[in-house]
Design an enzyme around this catalytic site. Sequence first.
Site, PDB file in Angstrom:
ATOM      1  N   LYS A 269       0.873  -1.176  -0.078  1.00 34.52           N
ATOM      2  CA  LYS A 269      -0.013  -0.097   0.053  1.00 34.52           C
ATOM      3  C   LYS A 269       1.007   1.230   0.001  1.00 34.52           C
ATOM      4  O   LYS A 269       1.864   1.263   0.819  1.00 34.52           O
ATOM      5  CB  LYS A 269      -0.756  -0.016   1.386  1.00 34.52           C
ATOM      6  CG  LYS A 269      -2.097   0.778   1.280  1.00 34.52           C
ATOM      7  CD  LYS A 269      -3.112   0.477   2.317  1.00 34.52           C
ATOM      8  CE  LYS A 269      -4.342   1.318   1.939  1.00 34.52           C
ATOM      9  NZ  LYS A 269      -5.311   0.786   3.307  1.00 34.52           N
ATOM     10  N   GLU A 354     -19.166  -4.871  10.762  1.00 37.13           N
ATOM     11  CA  GLU A 354     -20.099  -4.139  11.647  1.00 37.13           C
ATOM     12  C   GLU A 354     -21.001  -4.844  12.098  1.00 37.13           C
ATOM     13  O   GLU A 354     -21.448  -4.653  13.276  1.00 37.13           O
ATOM     14  CB  GLU A 354     -20.657  -2.865  10.678  1.00 37.13           C
ATOM     15  CG  GLU A 354     -19.537  -1.687  10.316  1.00 37.13           C
ATOM     16  CD  GLU A 354     -18.586  -2.047   9.373  1.00 37.13           C
ATOM     17  OE1 GLU A 354     -18.861  -2.846   8.520  1.00 37.13           O
ATOM     18  OE2 GLU A 354     -17.836  -1.126   9.048  1.00 37.13           O
ATOM     19  N   ARG A 382     -25.741  -1.285   7.726  1.00 35.53           N
ATOM     20  CA  ARG A 382     -25.720  -2.863   7.625  1.00 35.53           C
ATOM     21  C   ARG A 382     -25.686  -3.532   8.684  1.00 35.53           C
ATOM     22  O   ARG A 382     -25.908  -4.728   8.660  1.00 35.53           O
ATOM     23  CB  ARG A 382     -24.557  -3.155   6.658  1.00 35.53           C
ATOM     24  CG  ARG A 382     -23.111  -2.841   7.400  1.00 35.53           C
ATOM     25  CD  ARG A 382     -22.091  -3.566   6.703  1.00 35.53           C
ATOM     26  NE  ARG A 382     -22.001  -3.466   5.120  1.00 35.53           N
ATOM     27  CZ  ARG A 382     -21.117  -3.801   4.396  1.00 35.53           C
ATOM     28  NH1 ARG A 382     -19.953  -4.523   4.662  1.00 35.53           N
ATOM     29  NH2 ARG A 382     -21.174  -3.524   3.108  1.00 35.53           N
TER      30      ARG A 382
HETATM   31  C1  LIG Z   1     -18.633  -1.550   5.491  1.00 36.21           C
HETATM   32  C2  LIG Z   1     -17.499  -0.676   5.393  1.00 36.21           C
HETATM   33  N1  LIG Z   1     -16.795  -0.357   6.579  1.00 36.21           N
HETATM   34  C3  LIG Z   1     -15.785   0.344   6.665  1.00 36.21           C
HETATM   35  C4  LIG Z   1     -15.246   0.985   5.460  1.00 36.21           C
HETATM   36  C5  LIG Z   1     -14.037   2.065   5.605  1.00 36.21           C
HETATM   37  N2  LIG Z   1     -12.902   1.414   4.782  1.00 36.21           N
HETATM   38  C6  LIG Z   1     -12.798   1.980   3.528  1.00 36.21           C
HETATM   39  S1  LIG Z   1     -11.460   1.312   2.833  1.00 36.21           S
HETATM   40  C7  LIG Z   1     -11.299   0.591   4.302  1.00 36.21           C
HETATM   41  C8  LIG Z   1     -10.015  -0.561   4.356  1.00 36.21           C
HETATM   42  C9  LIG Z   1     -10.067  -1.534   3.124  1.00 36.21           C
HETATM   43  O1  LIG Z   1      -8.898  -2.604   3.224  1.00 36.21           O
HETATM   44  P1  LIG Z   1      -8.668  -3.240   1.807  1.00 36.21           P
HETATM   45  O2  LIG Z   1     -10.027  -4.081   1.638  1.00 36.21           O
HETATM   46  O3  LIG Z   1      -7.472  -4.125   2.396  1.00 36.21           O
HETATM   47  O4  LIG Z   1      -8.266  -2.241   0.571  1.00 36.21           O
HETATM   48  P2  LIG Z   1      -7.006  -1.360   0.627  1.00 36.21           P
HETATM   49  O5  LIG Z   1      -7.204  -0.009   1.175  1.00 36.21           O
HETATM   50  O6  LIG Z   1      -5.813  -1.918   1.444  1.00 36.21           O
HETATM   51  O7  LIG Z   1      -6.354  -1.457  -0.818  1.00 36.21           O
HETATM   52  C10 LIG Z   1     -12.112   0.627   5.187  1.00 36.21           C
HETATM   53  C11 LIG Z   1     -12.150  -0.052   6.678  1.00 36.21           C
HETATM   54  C12 LIG Z   1     -16.119   0.773   4.334  1.00 36.21           C
HETATM   55  N3  LIG Z   1     -15.607   1.327   3.169  1.00 36.21           N
HETATM   56  N4  LIG Z   1     -16.850  -0.015   4.262  1.00 36.21           N
HETATM   57 MG   LIG Z   2      -5.536  -4.104   2.113  1.00 32.33          MG
END
Ligand SMILES: Cc1ncc(C[n+]2csc(CCOP(=O)(O)OP(=O)(O)O)c2C)c(N)n1
Ligand SMILES: [Mg+2]
Length: 622
Positions: A269, A354, A382
């Site tokens: 990342k 969640e 959700r």
């Molecule tokens: C249901 C939900 N909860 C929390 C979030 C906030 N959120 C946005 S991106 C993220 C992290 C995502 O991690 P990953 O899927 O590994 O993607 P990366 O950013 O590492 O590419 C979170 C927790 C969200 N978008 N949706």
């Molecule tokens: Mg990730």
Amino acid sequence: MSSTGTHEPPGVTLPAWLAGPETVRGLSQDALAGLAERIRQFLIDKVCSTGGHLGPNLGVIELTLALHRVFDSPRDVLLFDTGHQAYVHKILTGRQDDFDTLRQSGGLSGYPSRAESGHDVIENSHASTSLSYADGLAKAFAVRQEHDRRVVAIVGDGALTGGMCWEALNNIGGAPDRPVIIVLNDNGRSYSPTVGGVSAHLGELAGLAGSPRTHLRSYTYDTDRSLFESLGLSYLGPFDGHDTLAMERALRRAAALRHPVVVHMVTTKGRGYQPAEDDEEDCLHTVSVVDPQTGRPRSASKPTWTSVFGHEIGEIGAERDDVVCITAAMPHPTGLTTFAARFPDRVFDVGIAEQHAVTSAAGLATGGLHPVVALYSTFLSRAFDQVLMDVALHRLPVTFVLDRAGVTGPDGPSHHGMWDSSILPVVPGLRLAAPRDPSRLRELLREAIDVTDGPTVLRYPKATAGADIAAVYRVGECDILRESTEGEVMLVAVGPLAEPCLSAADELAGDGVPVTVVDPRWIAPVSPDLVSLARDHRLVLAVEDTTATGALGARLGQALTASGSSTRAATFALPPRFLPHASRNQILQAHGLDAAGIATTVLKRLGREWQTTIEPTEEVPT
Ligand SMILES: Cc1ncc(C[n+]2csc(CCOP(=O)(O)OP(=O)(O)O)c2C)c(N)n1
Ligand SMILES: [Mg+2]
Ligand SMILES: CC(=O)[C@@H](O)[C@H](O)COP(=O)(O)O
């Protein structure tokens, strides 16, 4: 010339021929590597200027190039889970010229957008949905006998901690003849390092359990079964997520299987931008407008609602050892960093989960503790059934702290926290509060954790926390912020909209319209004191940063009618529709939820077309 006196480098441009996915399919490996580097510099240049998701997109440059070289979007469907990592996809599908407008009113969305491109499918930014979309699309293509169309889901290791992914995997794995290609973008992080057994398993598969996945162990998937193979899918990997050629070969192999398959790509990342790679907190997951040299904001940030909560929950933690906190993979964005540092054994990161967070909180409360669940408002939607049945039905003392409530702004329609005030009041026994200022946040948080017989909720926006607004006096739970004896108009100021309501009241007084302003503090259930105060006025307007459907004004009107009162009560809130991205203030102003708009609305409701002397700011598309 920049503010530091240095010459800002000219904006980074991309080749004009980069007009669609077909333009990258014929490139040599060298040309591809050169293009990847130009895209990297382009993203740093643009996103540091506009704000947005920098770390996630820097990590998927080579991956997205490989995807568009192997698959034929939009005939083949590329599904980006959460969608915050789709900037490169947008660049490769003809939208490079729009990046100066990223996340701005009328400009490029920060997420896929069907209105922008036929290459975009999943618009919402809510994690863990892509595999369910993929399952449905694969079924549709099978029913329609469109067997040549491939379904490709790109899902992060964080999103994979969400329960929906495993519900989908159960279905996908159960249909060996219905191919779905799942590209796992594994950078070991959500915001913080991804937690739990799934993450540990991925670490084993990638060869480095529990640490950033920067190197790969040679892993022959035939010898050990991955979780995915146990569910009936094939597993390929792990592969270097920055080696385009290796990924292209892997993706072609996956497509040739004609079978559900997980292709495990290990990425970094923030790749290639040292401030992001070095950022321990979240690899510059989301940046505001920052200095590209450092990745840091150019000016110090002011205290936010989040920081006020973060400090107060830390103080409460020291006073109450029964208080514990839960986060869904967002400890820092929800303000739990201080509490976690002081009480590491009393904070639980459950991953992007969640629904589990809420029912686990019900378990914690059943076990004699008082859990505080810190989420963004939009993500609680959700977990409604869990609030209703797992917490409220059992009258359990769980406190929900909803950050990003109301209009959030640049993240657009799937992030505005504009549903909780209408959904949650139907929950029997639930109490919902909206603090107007930092002191009321501290006060209401303490009142909430003192409730022992049911759920309590606080909501506040993504904004700097304004100055305290003192009450003239309190009636029951309601604060009288401004009193008029004539009983003409009462504004029910919900949360931070107290400030524009008071400004509007000043303006209306100058127009000869006396206005009382009341802050109910607790907005559900409707307080009898609020009904009694409203009965003494001719027109009552509840001013609310939420969808108008089912908001406080509607519920207050019902209560007034039930009490036999002839007082007219109405909601003045957001229209019940999805609102596109813009800044928070632009959206509030566009819908009249600023002082000028409130004053004008009161006059219109009174049938007096006088124009106030406050000039409404320029209209923005809504
Ligand atoms: C249901 C939900 N909860 C929390 C979030 C906030 N959120 C946005 S991106 C993220 C992290 C995502 O991690 P990953 O899927 O590994 O993607 P990366 O950013 O590492 O590419 C979170 C927790 C969200 N978008 N949706
Ligand atoms: Mg990730
Ligand atoms: C995609 C997602 O859900 C988060 O990354 C969100 O964009 C962050 O929002 P804030 O910037 O308000 O924390």
